[in-house]
Motif scaffolding. Structure first.
Motif, PDB file in Angstrom:
ATOM      1  N   ASN A  85     -22.069 -31.188 -52.590  1.00 25.49           N
ATOM      2  CA  ASN A  85     -21.689 -31.266 -54.002  1.00 25.49           C
ATOM      3  C   ASN A  85     -20.250 -30.852 -54.260  1.00 25.49           C
ATOM      4  O   ASN A  85     -19.809 -30.869 -55.422  1.00 25.49           O
ATOM      5  N   ASP A  86     -19.536 -30.471 -53.235  1.00 27.21           N
ATOM      6  CA  ASP A  86     -18.128 -30.084 -53.404  1.00 27.21           C
ATOM      7  C   ASP A  86     -17.331 -30.568 -52.197  1.00 27.21           C
ATOM      8  O   ASP A  86     -16.900 -29.789 -51.345  1.00 27.21           O
ATOM      9  N   ASN A 106     -17.724 -33.766 -39.614  1.00 28.34           N
ATOM     10  CA  ASN A 106     -18.675 -34.780 -39.145  1.00 28.34           C
ATOM     11  C   ASN A 106     -19.828 -35.025 -40.119  1.00 28.34           C
ATOM     12  O   ASN A 106     -20.158 -36.191 -40.383  1.00 28.34           O
ATOM     13  N   PRO A 107     -20.468 -33.980 -40.679  1.00 31.93           N
ATOM     14  CA  PRO A 107     -21.630 -34.256 -41.553  1.00 31.93           C
ATOM     15  C   PRO A 107     -21.270 -35.002 -42.831  1.00 31.93           C
ATOM     16  O   PRO A 107     -22.139 -35.653 -43.428  1.00 31.93           O
ATOM     17  N   TYR A 108     -20.021 -34.920 -43.249  1.00 33.98           N
ATOM     18  CA  TYR A 108     -19.623 -35.506 -44.538  1.00 33.98           C
ATOM     19  C   TYR A 108     -18.858 -36.820 -44.356  1.00 33.98           C
ATOM     20  O   TYR A 108     -18.333 -37.373 -45.314  1.00 33.98           O
ATOM     21  N   CYS A 148     -13.462 -30.591 -47.449  1.00 34.89           N
ATOM     22  CA  CYS A 148     -12.390 -31.180 -46.645  1.00 34.89           C
ATOM     23  C   CYS A 148     -11.231 -30.202 -46.494  1.00 34.89           C
ATOM     24  O   CYS A 148     -10.578 -30.168 -45.449  1.00 34.89           O
ATOM     25  N   VAL A 149     -10.975 -29.378 -47.517  1.00 35.14           N
ATOM     26  CA  VAL A 149      -9.908 -28.382 -47.411  1.00 35.14           C
ATOM     27  C   VAL A 149     -10.266 -27.329 -46.362  1.00 35.14           C
ATOM     28  O   VAL A 149      -9.443 -26.976 -45.497  1.00 35.14           O
ATOM     29  N   ILE A 150     -11.500 -26.815 -46.433  1.00 31.55           N
ATOM     30  CA  ILE A 150     -11.932 -25.818 -45.443  1.00 31.55           C
ATOM     31  C   ILE A 150     -11.881 -26.414 -44.042  1.00 31.55           C
ATOM     32  O   ILE A 150     -11.372 -25.791 -43.096  1.00 31.55           O
ATOM     33  N   GLY A 151     -12.412 -27.635 -43.884  1.00 27.67           N
ATOM     34  CA  GLY A 151     -12.389 -28.277 -42.573  1.00 27.67           C
ATOM     35  C   GLY A 151     -10.988 -28.470 -42.047  1.00 27.67           C
ATOM     36  O   GLY A 151     -10.709 -28.229 -40.863  1.00 27.67           O
TER      37      GLY A 151
END
Length: 329
Positions: free
Chosen positions: A132-133, A38-40, A138-141
């Protein structure tokens, strides 16, 4: 159904364990959205992806609240169409997850303004700002969301959403279930591109709108693979087709040393036109090298084909699934 029959399952450990895992899975999935998606402004399809899109237009309404706005009408429609076959587990999972997401959002941001903006620099006081990454984020999420959804689905429940859309499209439009989900998720991702990438409805287009769409697609793919892995596991079995003239030695090796059985399949050589038996053998991945070396020792001229066995059921392998068990594919 009498009260005793209704309450009887509550006395078993399996019942309590199943419900604990459902709520744990929903919590893990909700945390994945709140902390890493959500934050990104990633839009990984589904009801909550659409909630992210709409939150950018109506920031005073949280993503979880939009989840309720979509999930409740979809479940009511599905119950009317399909006769309420979703069960209590899916209903409660779909009702719990948006509420947990809203509560966690209020806990990890310092004030109402931050809750509306979902600024990652304010997330947990800036200690979890991964702006900054974005690829790593997105991979972790995706992994966290996939693990959560996988845990829920393993307990024969779902969180509603585009699964229901896929079922409705299959029934009324004749579209395959998987295609229906793809269409629904594709619509959500394109909506995210229009709203977040081009500023439709907000007048404030994100500078990296195209990249956010690509990250969203990566999130969808990885989470789907994680769910599939949790449901069906990795393909650890190998299937061997063995053509040899030394059947007795191979038979003794398979039965006595491997402690397995195999099947003879009648085959016919195309060039020689001669009849012969082909051995059909399934082994675990770690046994393949042992079998190959033994075949070379017994018959160096043997012809062997090794391929993946996606799923293997029966004695010595996986148990057959139950009638209503959910699978990834």
């Amino acid at each position: 159904m009498n009260t005793k029959a209704l309450l009887e399952p509550m006395g078993s450990w399996a019942w309590w364990r199943s419900w604990f895992l459902i709520f744990l899975g929903c919590s893990i999935m909700g945390a994945g959205f709140v902390l890493f998606v959500n934050p990104y402004k990633f839009v990984p399809g589904g009801v909550y992806g659409m909630g992210i899109v709409l939150h950018n237009i109506f920031p005073s309404i949280q993503v979880g609240t939009f989840g309720y706005m979509f999930d409740i009408p979809l479940m009511l429609t599905a119950m009317l169409v399909f006769g309420g076959g979703f069960g209590t587990r899916t209903v409660l999972a779909a009702l719990y997850t948006p509420g947990f997401m809203n509560l966690l959002t209020w806990l990890v941001y310092p004030d109402p303004e931050a809750v509306e903006s979902l600024d990652p620099s304010l997330l947990l006081g800036g200690r979890l700002d991964l702006s900054n990454d974005l690829l790593l984020t997105c991979v972790i999420g995706a992994v966290v969301i996939g693990v959560g959804q996988g845990v829920v689905v393993r307990q024969q429940a779902t969180t509603g959403g585009t699964d229901i859309v896929g079922m409705l499209l299959q029934k009324f439009a004749g579209i395959k279930f998987s295609t229906g989900i793809l269409l629904a998720d594709g619509f959500v991702v394109l909506s995210g591109l229009a709203v977040i990438g081009f500023g439709l409805g907000t007048g404030d287009a994100a500078a990296n709108g195209w990249m956010l769409t690509l990250y969203s697609l990566i999130t969808i793919y990885i989470s789907s693979r994680v769910i599939a892995y949790l449901l069906d596991g990795a393909s650890y079995d190998k299937l061997l087709f063995i053509i040899s003239d030394h059947h007795e030695e191979l038979k003794r090796f398979i039965i006595d040393d491997l402690d397995r059985s195999a099947t003879y399949i009648k085959s016919k050589g195309m060039y020689t036109d001669s009849q012969r038996d082909m051995i059909f053998l399934v082994v675990s991945r770690k046994e393949v090298r042992l079998v190959q070396h033994k075949i070379k020792e017994i018959d160096p001229k043997a012809f062997v084909v090794v391929t993946d066995a996606y799923e293997t059921f029966g004695e010595g392998f996986k148990q057959f699934p139950e009638k209503n068990e959910i699978h990834a594919e």
